[in-house]
Motif scaffolding. Sequence first.
Motif, PDB file in Angstrom:
ATOM      1  N   ASP A  61       0.864  -1.174   0.000  1.00  0.00           N
ATOM      2  CA  ASP A  61       0.000   0.000   0.000  1.00  0.00           C
ATOM      3  C   ASP A  61       0.905   1.231   0.000  1.00  0.00           C
ATOM      4  N   GLU A  62       1.374   1.587  -1.173  1.00  0.00           N
ATOM      5  CA  GLU A  62       2.371   2.644  -1.309  1.00  0.00           C
ATOM      6  C   GLU A  62       1.880   4.005  -0.834  1.00  0.00           C
ATOM      7  N   LYS A  63       0.568   4.174  -0.678  1.00  0.00           N
ATOM      8  CA  LYS A  63       0.022   5.448  -0.214  1.00  0.00           C
ATOM      9  C   LYS A  63      -0.086   5.499   1.309  1.00  0.00           C
ATOM     10  N   SER A  64       0.141   4.380   1.968  1.00  0.00           N
ATOM     11  CA  SER A  64       0.019   4.296   3.415  1.00  0.00           C
ATOM     12  C   SER A  64       1.185   4.988   4.109  1.00  0.00           C
ATOM     13  N   TYR A  65       0.916   5.613   5.240  1.00  0.00           N
ATOM     14  CA  TYR A  65       1.964   6.259   6.045  1.00  0.00           C
ATOM     15  C   TYR A  65       3.045   5.255   6.423  1.00  0.00           C
ATOM     16  N   THR A  66       2.658   4.046   6.719  1.00  0.00           N
ATOM     17  CA  THR A  66       3.617   3.048   7.218  1.00  0.00           C
ATOM     18  C   THR A  66       4.417   2.364   6.109  1.00  0.00           C
ATOM     19  N   TRP A  67       4.040   2.553   4.851  1.00  0.00           N
ATOM     20  CA  TRP A  67       4.664   1.818   3.744  1.00  0.00           C
ATOM     21  C   TRP A  67       6.183   1.919   3.733  1.00  0.00           C
ATOM     22  N   ASN A  68       6.722   3.126   3.825  1.00  0.00           N
ATOM     23  CA  ASN A  68       8.170   3.325   3.795  1.00  0.00           C
ATOM     24  C   ASN A  68       8.790   3.344   5.188  1.00  0.00           C
ATOM     25  N   ARG A  69       8.010   2.970   6.186  1.00  0.00           N
ATOM     26  CA  ARG A  69       8.490   3.003   7.566  1.00  0.00           C
ATOM     27  C   ARG A  69       8.413   1.619   8.218  1.00  0.00           C
ATOM     28  N   ARG A  70       8.393   0.579   7.391  1.00  0.00           N
ATOM     29  CA  ARG A  70       8.288  -0.790   7.895  1.00  0.00           C
ATOM     30  C   ARG A  70       9.669  -1.327   8.245  1.00  0.00           C
ATOM     31  N   PRO A  71       9.729  -2.273   9.160  1.00  0.00           N
ATOM     32  CA  PRO A  71       8.606  -2.895   9.845  1.00  0.00           C
ATOM     33  C   PRO A  71       8.057  -1.996  10.948  1.00  0.00           C
ATOM     34  N   VAL A  72       6.791  -2.234  11.265  1.00  0.00           N
ATOM     35  CA  VAL A  72       6.132  -1.531  12.359  1.00  0.00           C
ATOM     36  C   VAL A  72       5.916  -2.517  13.499  1.00  0.00           C
ATOM     37  N   GLU A  73       5.795  -1.949  14.699  1.00  0.00           N
ATOM     38  CA  GLU A  73       5.604  -2.775  15.896  1.00  0.00           C
ATOM     39  C   GLU A  73       4.424  -2.229  16.680  1.00  0.00           C
ATOM     40  N   LEU A  74       3.522  -3.103  17.100  1.00  0.00           N
ATOM     41  CA  LEU A  74       2.396  -2.706  17.936  1.00  0.00           C
ATOM     42  C   LEU A  74       2.913  -2.352  19.323  1.00  0.00           C
ATOM     43  N   VAL A  75       2.610  -1.128  19.786  1.00  0.00           N
ATOM     44  CA  VAL A  75       3.079  -0.715  21.111  1.00  0.00           C
ATOM     45  C   VAL A  75       1.935  -0.373  22.057  1.00  0.00           C
ATOM     46  N   PHE A  76       0.701  -0.277  21.528  1.00  0.00           N
ATOM     47  CA  PHE A  76      -0.437   0.056  22.383  1.00  0.00           C
ATOM     48  C   PHE A  76      -1.726  -0.304  21.671  1.00  0.00           C
ATOM     49  N   SER A  77      -2.703  -0.755  22.454  1.00  0.00           N
ATOM     50  CA  SER A  77      -4.047  -0.969  21.893  1.00  0.00           C
ATOM     51  C   SER A  77      -5.091  -0.881  22.993  1.00  0.00           C
ATOM     52  N   GLU A  78      -6.271  -0.426  22.607  1.00  0.00           N
ATOM     53  CA  GLU A  78      -7.453  -0.373  23.472  1.00  0.00           C
ATOM     54  C   GLU A  78      -8.631  -0.822  22.624  1.00  0.00           C
ATOM     55  N   THR A  79      -9.484  -1.654  23.177  1.00  0.00           N
ATOM     56  CA  THR A  79     -10.654  -2.136  22.453  1.00  0.00           C
ATOM     57  C   THR A  79     -11.919  -1.531  23.047  1.00  0.00           C
ATOM     58  N   TYR A  80     -12.819  -1.120  22.175  1.00  0.00           N
ATOM     59  CA  TYR A  80     -14.067  -0.475  22.566  1.00  0.00           C
ATOM     60  C   TYR A  80     -15.251  -1.275  22.050  1.00  0.00           C
ATOM     61  N   ASP A  81     -16.326  -1.280  22.831  1.00  0.00           N
ATOM     62  CA  ASP A  81     -17.550  -1.967  22.415  1.00  0.00           C
ATOM     63  C   ASP A  81     -18.234  -1.248  21.262  1.00  0.00           C
ATOM     64  N   LEU A  82     -18.130   0.071  21.239  1.00  0.00           N
ATOM     65  CA  LEU A  82     -18.794   0.862  20.214  1.00  0.00           C
ATOM     66  C   LEU A  82     -17.761   1.497  19.283  1.00  0.00           C
ATOM     67  N   VAL A  83     -17.986   1.352  17.991  1.00  0.00           N
ATOM     68  CA  VAL A  83     -17.071   1.905  16.998  1.00  0.00           C
ATOM     69  C   VAL A  83     -16.947   3.416  17.162  1.00  0.00           C
ATOM     70  N   LYS A  84     -18.044   4.095  17.474  1.00  0.00           N
ATOM     71  CA  LYS A  84     -17.999   5.556  17.617  1.00  0.00           C
ATOM     72  C   LYS A  84     -17.070   5.978  18.740  1.00  0.00           C
ATOM     73  N   ASP A  85     -16.996   5.187  19.808  1.00  0.00           N
ATOM     74  CA  ASP A  85     -16.084   5.502  20.907  1.00  0.00           C
ATOM     75  C   ASP A  85     -14.633   5.314  20.474  1.00  0.00           C
ATOM     76  N   ALA A  86     -14.381   4.284  19.694  1.00  0.00           N
ATOM     77  CA  ALA A  86     -13.029   4.043  19.190  1.00  0.00           C
ATOM     78  C   ALA A  86     -12.604   5.163  18.237  1.00  0.00           C
ATOM     79  N   ILE A  87     -13.510   5.616  17.390  1.00  0.00           N
ATOM     80  CA  ILE A  87     -13.200   6.708  16.465  1.00  0.00           C
ATOM     81  C   ILE A  87     -12.855   7.972  17.241  1.00  0.00           C
ATOM     82  N   ALA A  88     -13.631   8.265  18.283  1.00  0.00           N
ATOM     83  CA  ALA A  88     -13.362   9.454  19.101  1.00  0.00           C
ATOM     84  C   ALA A  88     -11.998   9.348  19.777  1.00  0.00           C
TER      85      ALA A  88
END
Length: 101
Positions: free
Chosen positions: A37-64
Motif C-alpha cells: 500500500d504505497e500510499k500508506s503512512y507506514t509503507w516506507n516506515r516498515r517494519p512496524v511494531e504494535l506498542v499500544f491498543s485499546e478495544t471499545y464496544d462501540l465503533v464511535k467511541d473508538a473513532i473518538a
Amino acid sequence: MVEATVYILRCLDGSYYTGITKQPVEARVWEHNNLPDEKSYTWNRRPVELVFSETYDLVKDAIAREKQIKGWSRRKKEALIALDYEGLPELSRRSHLIPKP
C-alpha cells in the motif's frame, strides 16, 4: 455489537502511527507490515511494531479515541504507551494555562 480497536504502531523511523480496526489487531499489524500500500503512512516506515491498543464496544467511541490520540504530542503518546495515565494531564498542550495548586 461490533468491537473496534484503537492501536499505536512504532515505525522503523521512530514515528508513531495511530489507527483503528474492527479485525483482530494482530491481523491489522500484519497487513501494515506485509500488504503493498504505497500510499500508506507506514509503507516506507516498515517494519512496524504494535506498542499500544485499546478495544471499545462501540465503533464511535473508538473513532473518538483515535482522533483524540492523533491530536496528542509525541511525549503524551509515549506516556500513554507506558500506561502512565496519571501523567497525561500534565502533558496537555494547554497545561500551562491551568493553575498549579
